[in-house]
Design a protein around this motif. Structure first.
Motif, PDB file in Angstrom:
ATOM      1  N   GLU A  15     -11.341   9.943  -9.989  1.00 23.71           N
ATOM      2  CA  GLU A  15     -12.466   9.391 -10.765  1.00 23.71           C
ATOM      3  C   GLU A  15     -12.504   7.870 -10.703  1.00 23.71           C
ATOM      4  OE1 GLU A  15     -14.691  11.434 -12.162  1.00 23.71           O
ATOM      5  OE2 GLU A  15     -13.489  13.059 -11.301  1.00 23.71           O
ATOM      6  N   SER A  16     -11.843   7.273  -9.732  1.00 20.49           N
ATOM      7  CA  SER A  16     -11.725   5.828  -9.704  1.00 20.49           C
ATOM      8  C   SER A  16     -13.051   5.127  -9.347  1.00 20.49           C
ATOM      9  CB  SER A  16     -10.628   5.492  -8.687  1.00 20.49           C
ATOM     10  OG  SER A  16     -10.421   4.152  -8.606  1.00 20.49           O
ATOM     11  N   LYS A  76     -10.367   8.235  -5.314  1.00 19.96           N
ATOM     12  CA  LYS A  76      -9.470   7.124  -5.652  1.00 19.96           C
ATOM     13  C   LYS A  76      -8.628   6.731  -4.430  1.00 19.96           C
ATOM     14  CE  LYS A  76      -5.664   9.776  -7.618  1.00 19.96           C
ATOM     15  NZ  LYS A  76      -4.736   9.974  -8.691  1.00 19.96           N
ATOM     16  N   ILE A  77      -8.170   5.480  -4.445  1.00 21.31           N
ATOM     17  CA  ILE A  77      -7.331   4.963  -3.354  1.00 21.31           C
ATOM     18  C   ILE A  77      -5.879   5.261  -3.715  1.00 21.31           C
ATOM     19  CG2 ILE A  77      -6.568   2.863  -2.163  1.00 21.31           C
ATOM     20  CD1 ILE A  77      -9.365   1.649  -2.800  1.00 21.31           C
ATOM     21  N   ILE A  78      -5.165   5.948  -2.817  1.00 24.51           N
ATOM     22  CA  ILE A  78      -3.763   6.274  -3.113  1.00 24.51           C
ATOM     23  C   ILE A  78      -2.785   5.619  -2.128  1.00 24.51           C
ATOM     24  CG2 ILE A  78      -4.240   8.426  -4.356  1.00 24.51           C
ATOM     25  CD1 ILE A  78      -3.502   9.903  -1.700  1.00 24.51           C
ATOM     26  N   GLY A  79      -3.299   4.916  -1.132  1.00 28.71           N
ATOM     27  CA  GLY A  79      -2.405   4.231  -0.190  1.00 28.71           C
ATOM     28  C   GLY A  79      -3.129   3.059   0.450  1.00 28.71           C
ATOM     29  N   THR A  80      -2.390   1.996   0.720  1.00 32.63           N
ATOM     30  CA  THR A  80      -3.001   0.817   1.358  1.00 32.63           C
ATOM     31  C   THR A  80      -2.071   0.275   2.452  1.00 32.63           C
ATOM     32  OG1 THR A  80      -1.959  -0.880  -0.033  1.00 32.63           O
ATOM     33  CG2 THR A  80      -3.978   0.113  -0.895  1.00 32.63           C
ATOM     34  N   GLY A  81      -2.658  -0.366   3.431  1.00 40.52           N
ATOM     35  CA  GLY A  81      -1.853  -1.001   4.484  1.00 40.52           C
ATOM     36  C   GLY A  81      -2.665  -2.106   5.146  1.00 40.52           C
ATOM     37  N   SER A  82      -1.968  -3.037   5.767  1.00 41.55           N
ATOM     38  CA  SER A  82      -2.677  -4.056   6.545  1.00 41.55           C
ATOM     39  C   SER A  82      -1.750  -4.590   7.628  1.00 41.55           C
ATOM     40  CB  SER A  82      -3.179  -5.201   5.649  1.00 41.55           C
ATOM     41  OG  SER A  82      -2.116  -5.853   5.006  1.00 41.55           O
ATOM     42  N   ALA A  83      -2.340  -5.197   8.621  1.00 41.69           N
ATOM     43  CA  ALA A  83      -1.543  -5.777   9.714  1.00 41.69           C
ATOM     44  C   ALA A  83      -2.301  -6.956  10.309  1.00 41.69           C
ATOM     45  CB  ALA A  83      -1.289  -4.731  10.789  1.00 41.69           C
ATOM     46  N   LEU A  84      -1.540  -7.990  10.626  1.00 41.92           N
ATOM     47  CA  LEU A  84      -2.139  -9.202  11.201  1.00 41.92           C
ATOM     48  C   LEU A  84      -1.386  -9.590  12.458  1.00 41.92           C
ATOM     49  CD1 LEU A  84      -2.330 -10.740   7.726  1.00 41.92           C
ATOM     50  CD2 LEU A  84      -4.337 -10.659   9.225  1.00 41.92           C
ATOM     51  N   PRO A  85      -2.060 -10.224  13.406  1.00 40.39           N
ATOM     52  CA  PRO A  85      -1.356 -10.697  14.604  1.00 40.39           C
ATOM     53  C   PRO A  85      -0.320 -11.757  14.225  1.00 40.39           C
ATOM     54  CG  PRO A  85      -3.739 -10.841  14.873  1.00 40.39           C
ATOM     55  CD  PRO A  85      -3.498 -10.520  13.440  1.00 40.39           C
ATOM     56  N   LYS A  86       0.678 -11.921  15.075  1.00 41.75           N
ATOM     57  CA  LYS A  86       1.758 -12.881  14.771  1.00 41.75           C
ATOM     58  C   LYS A  86       1.319 -14.330  14.927  1.00 41.75           C
ATOM     59  CE  LYS A  86       5.887 -10.164  15.362  1.00 41.75           C
ATOM     60  NZ  LYS A  86       5.236  -8.868  15.658  1.00 41.75           N
ATOM     61  N   GLY A 134     -22.870  -4.002   1.234  1.00 42.40           N
ATOM     62  CA  GLY A 134     -22.303  -2.861   0.504  1.00 42.40           C
ATOM     63  C   GLY A 134     -21.475  -3.357  -0.662  1.00 42.40           C
ATOM     64  N   ALA A 135     -21.666  -2.723  -1.816  1.00 44.61           N
ATOM     65  CA  ALA A 135     -20.869  -3.088  -2.996  1.00 44.61           C
ATOM     66  C   ALA A 135     -20.414  -1.812  -3.687  1.00 44.61           C
ATOM     67  CB  ALA A 135     -21.690  -3.948  -3.940  1.00 44.61           C
ATOM     68  N   ALA A 136     -19.294  -1.911  -4.365  1.00 44.85           N
ATOM     69  CA  ALA A 136     -18.754  -0.738  -5.073  1.00 44.85           C
ATOM     70  C   ALA A 136     -18.175  -1.178  -6.410  1.00 44.85           C
ATOM     71  CB  ALA A 136     -17.671  -0.068  -4.233  1.00 44.85           C
ATOM     72  N   LEU A 137     -18.260  -0.268  -7.371  1.00 41.85           N
ATOM     73  CA  LEU A 137     -17.673  -0.491  -8.694  1.00 41.85           C
ATOM     74  C   LEU A 137     -16.596   0.565  -8.881  1.00 41.85           C
ATOM     75  CD1 LEU A 137     -17.937  -1.848 -11.576  1.00 41.85           C
ATOM     76  CD2 LEU A 137     -19.549  -0.021 -12.125  1.00 41.85           C
ATOM     77  N   LEU A 138     -15.402   0.152  -9.270  1.00 38.13           N
ATOM     78  CA  LEU A 138     -14.313   1.114  -9.430  1.00 38.13           C
ATOM     79  C   LEU A 138     -13.315   0.683 -10.490  1.00 38.13           C
ATOM     80  CD1 LEU A 138     -11.486   0.652  -6.882  1.00 38.13           C
ATOM     81  CD2 LEU A 138     -13.568  -0.644  -6.554  1.00 38.13           C
ATOM     82  N   LYS A 139     -12.573   1.669 -10.964  1.00 37.79           N
ATOM     83  CA  LYS A 139     -11.435   1.393 -11.844  1.00 37.79           C
ATOM     84  C   LYS A 139     -10.187   1.601 -11.010  1.00 37.79           C
ATOM     85  CE  LYS A 139     -12.288   2.142 -16.750  1.00 37.79           C
ATOM     86  NZ  LYS A 139     -12.091   0.749 -17.052  1.00 37.79           N
ATOM     87  N   TRP A 140      -9.331   0.602 -10.919  1.00 41.06           N
ATOM     88  CA  TRP A 140      -8.167   0.671 -10.047  1.00 41.06           C
ATOM     89  C   TRP A 140      -7.111   1.628 -10.602  1.00 41.06           C
ATOM     90  CZ3 TRP A 140      -7.237  -0.273  -5.246  1.00 41.06           C
ATOM     91  CH2 TRP A 140      -5.913  -0.300  -4.799  1.00 41.06           C
ATOM     92  N   SER A 141      -6.558   2.476  -9.739  1.00 40.80           N
ATOM     93  CA  SER A 141      -5.406   3.309 -10.130  1.00 40.80           C
ATOM     94  C   SER A 141      -4.191   2.745  -9.409  1.00 40.80           C
ATOM     95  CB  SER A 141      -5.531   4.744  -9.665  1.00 40.80           C
ATOM     96  OG  SER A 141      -6.734   5.261  -9.965  1.00 40.80           O
ATOM     97  N   GLN A 142      -3.201   2.402 -10.175  1.00 41.33           N
ATOM     98  CA  GLN A 142      -2.018   1.733  -9.609  1.00 41.33           C
ATOM     99  C   GLN A 142      -1.325   2.591  -8.548  1.00 41.33           C
ATOM    100  OE1 GLN A 142       0.388  -0.222 -12.572  1.00 41.33           O
ATOM    101  NE2 GLN A 142       2.208   0.130 -11.297  1.00 41.33           N
ATOM    102  N   LYS A 167      -4.104  -4.406 -11.619  1.00 38.02           N
ATOM    103  CA  LYS A 167      -3.547  -3.682 -12.775  1.00 38.02           C
ATOM    104  C   LYS A 167      -4.190  -2.308 -12.919  1.00 38.02           C
ATOM    105  CE  LYS A 167      -1.066  -7.255 -13.887  1.00 38.02           C
ATOM    106  NZ  LYS A 167       0.145  -7.316 -13.072  1.00 38.02           N
ATOM    107  N   ASP A 168      -3.364  -1.352 -13.333  1.00 33.63           N
ATOM    108  CA  ASP A 168      -3.867   0.006 -13.542  1.00 33.63           C
ATOM    109  C   ASP A 168      -5.036  -0.024 -14.541  1.00 33.63           C
ATOM    110  OD1 ASP A 168      -3.555   2.730 -12.831  1.00 33.63           O
ATOM    111  OD2 ASP A 168      -2.870   3.116 -14.881  1.00 33.63           O
ATOM    112  N   GLY A 169      -6.140   0.599 -14.173  1.00 37.25           N
ATOM    113  CA  GLY A 169      -7.299   0.662 -15.075  1.00 37.25           C
ATOM    114  C   GLY A 169      -8.215  -0.552 -14.995  1.00 37.25           C
ATOM    115  N   ALA A 170      -7.860  -1.554 -14.184  1.00 38.56           N
ATOM    116  CA  ALA A 170      -8.714  -2.752 -14.069  1.00 38.56           C
ATOM    117  C   ALA A 170     -10.039  -2.379 -13.393  1.00 38.56           C
ATOM    118  CB  ALA A 170      -7.996  -3.824 -13.248  1.00 38.56           C
TER     119      ALA A 170
END
Ligand code: UT7
Length: 320
Positions: free
Chosen positions: A166-167, A2-12, A309-317, A292-295
């Motif tokens: 199990e996400s 499952k994914i427990i952290g996210t981040g992103s960055a873009l140039p100014k 590449g494709a993936a199927l998952l249930k999102w954990s908030q 949304k949690d469980g989406a």
């Protein structure tokens, strides 16, 4: 996994279509109607290392995992200013991670490829916490005297922290050889045995052919993934598709007979950020509370190679 952290960055630096029309034979109307792109962020003062680092740090903070507790750093990157060392190696020290790392070139599908590998590492117990960074500077591959490719891309980075869970339900990855439709060649030194010095070639793309393959292969990936997991498109809350072209996304959406709201996009603002694109979308939507949690979600990406590449998952908030 499952994914427990996210981040992103873009140039100014934000570059509009009109700004490009100032030095290329193009127009806001052409770019908007053919691609959906209105602006893109392009590196000017930042380096790819800066963007990757800041996306990775944001992902670590949101996950609550300390850098020293990361067991593996997987870096999705088509190319950066170094062929060696890897971008992963460049990031380890500044991040404070001391773990194995490697770069993976799955073109624009690199984030989904990285997730698939991370899933295997977690399942076999090889790692318990993995940092995935997808960082790309496609603006540095393009020929900025030509309008065909340069208007399409933007630079950016995204990062995910993943752990056991199990996400993720299933992945589908494919590969095929179509070297001629999308490539970027580096320069090669002459040697005493092969005196042909090769100059770097800016990105070459057969746009129509990439478009055709992208639509057909994403549809095949999604159909297969849904069918073998006993789902229909109606069971999916959101389809997060590689942000290359609004028309590609619309063709996939129309095949699946789904409403526009189920195919969120941000390519209008960022252009095609290659393998970073789906991660940027996930980070923005997750932080905005739009996942949304469980989406049930489908990720789907395609890129040079030709790979998909494709993936199927249930999102954990994630709580930020
Ligand atoms: O991550 C994967 C990366 N690549 C992609 O996702 C690209 C996939 N392909 C596409 O997105 C589309 O094929 C493009 C946006 C690249 C091109 O759209 P298209 O509808 O397939 O246009 P086209 O290539 O058939 O070109 C149509 C016309 C041509 O002029 P003529 O021959 O009809 O006179 C092009 O020269 O548009 C011209 N053109 C442009 N005009 C203004 C091509 N690029 C531009 C431009 N501005 N930037």
């Amino acid at each position: 996994m499952k994914i427990i952290g996210t981040g992103s960055a873009l140039p100014k630096e934000i570059v509009t279509n009109d700004m490009l029309a100032g030095f290329l034979d193009t127009s806001d109307a052409w770019i908007t109607t053919r691609t959906g792109i209105r602006t893109r962020h392009l590196q000017s003062h930042e380096t790819l290392r800066d963007l990757a680092l800041s996306a990775a740090q944001a992902a670590l903070v949101s996950s609550g995992v300390q850098a020293e507790d990361i067991d593996y750093l997987i870096c999705s990157n088509v190319a950066n200013s170094y062929v060696s060392p890897s971008l992963g190696s460049i990031l380890l020290g500044p991040l404070g991670c001391c773990c194995p790392t490697f770069d993976l070139n799955g073109a624009c599908a690199g984030l989904v490829y990285s997730l698939d590998i991370a899933d295997s590492f977690l399942k076999t117990g090889k790692a318990r916490k993995i940092l995935i960074v997808a960082a790309e500077e496609p603006s540095r591959f393009c020929n900025w005297h030509e309008r065909e490719t340069s208007v399409l891309f933007g630079d950016g980075a995204s990062a995910l922290v993943v752990t056991e869970g199990e996400s993720f339900v299933d992945f589908r990855l494919t590969g095929d050889t179509h070297t001629d439709i999308l490539y970027y060649k580096r320069s090669m030194e002459a040697t005493p045995y092969d005196r042909v010095e090769e100059k770097t070639t800016p990105l070459v793309m057969n746009g129509r052919e990439v478009f055709r393959l992208a639509v057909n292969s994403c549809i095949e990936d999604i159909d297969t993934l849904l069918e073998r997991n006993g789902k229909t498109p109606d069971d999916i809350e959101l389809f997060l598709v590689h942000q290359a072209n609004l028309r590609i996304i619309d063709c996939i959406r129309e095949h699946l007979e789904q409403p526009k709201e189920k195919f969120p996009t941000n390519l209008q603002n960022y252009g095609n950020t290659s393998s970073a694109s789906i991660g940027i979308l996930i980070d923005e939507m997750s932080r905005a509370g739009e996942l949304k949690d469980g989406a049930t979600l489908v990720l789907s990406a395609f890129g040079g190679g030709f790979v998909t590449g494709a993936a199927l998952l249930k999102w954990s908030q994630i709580n930020y």
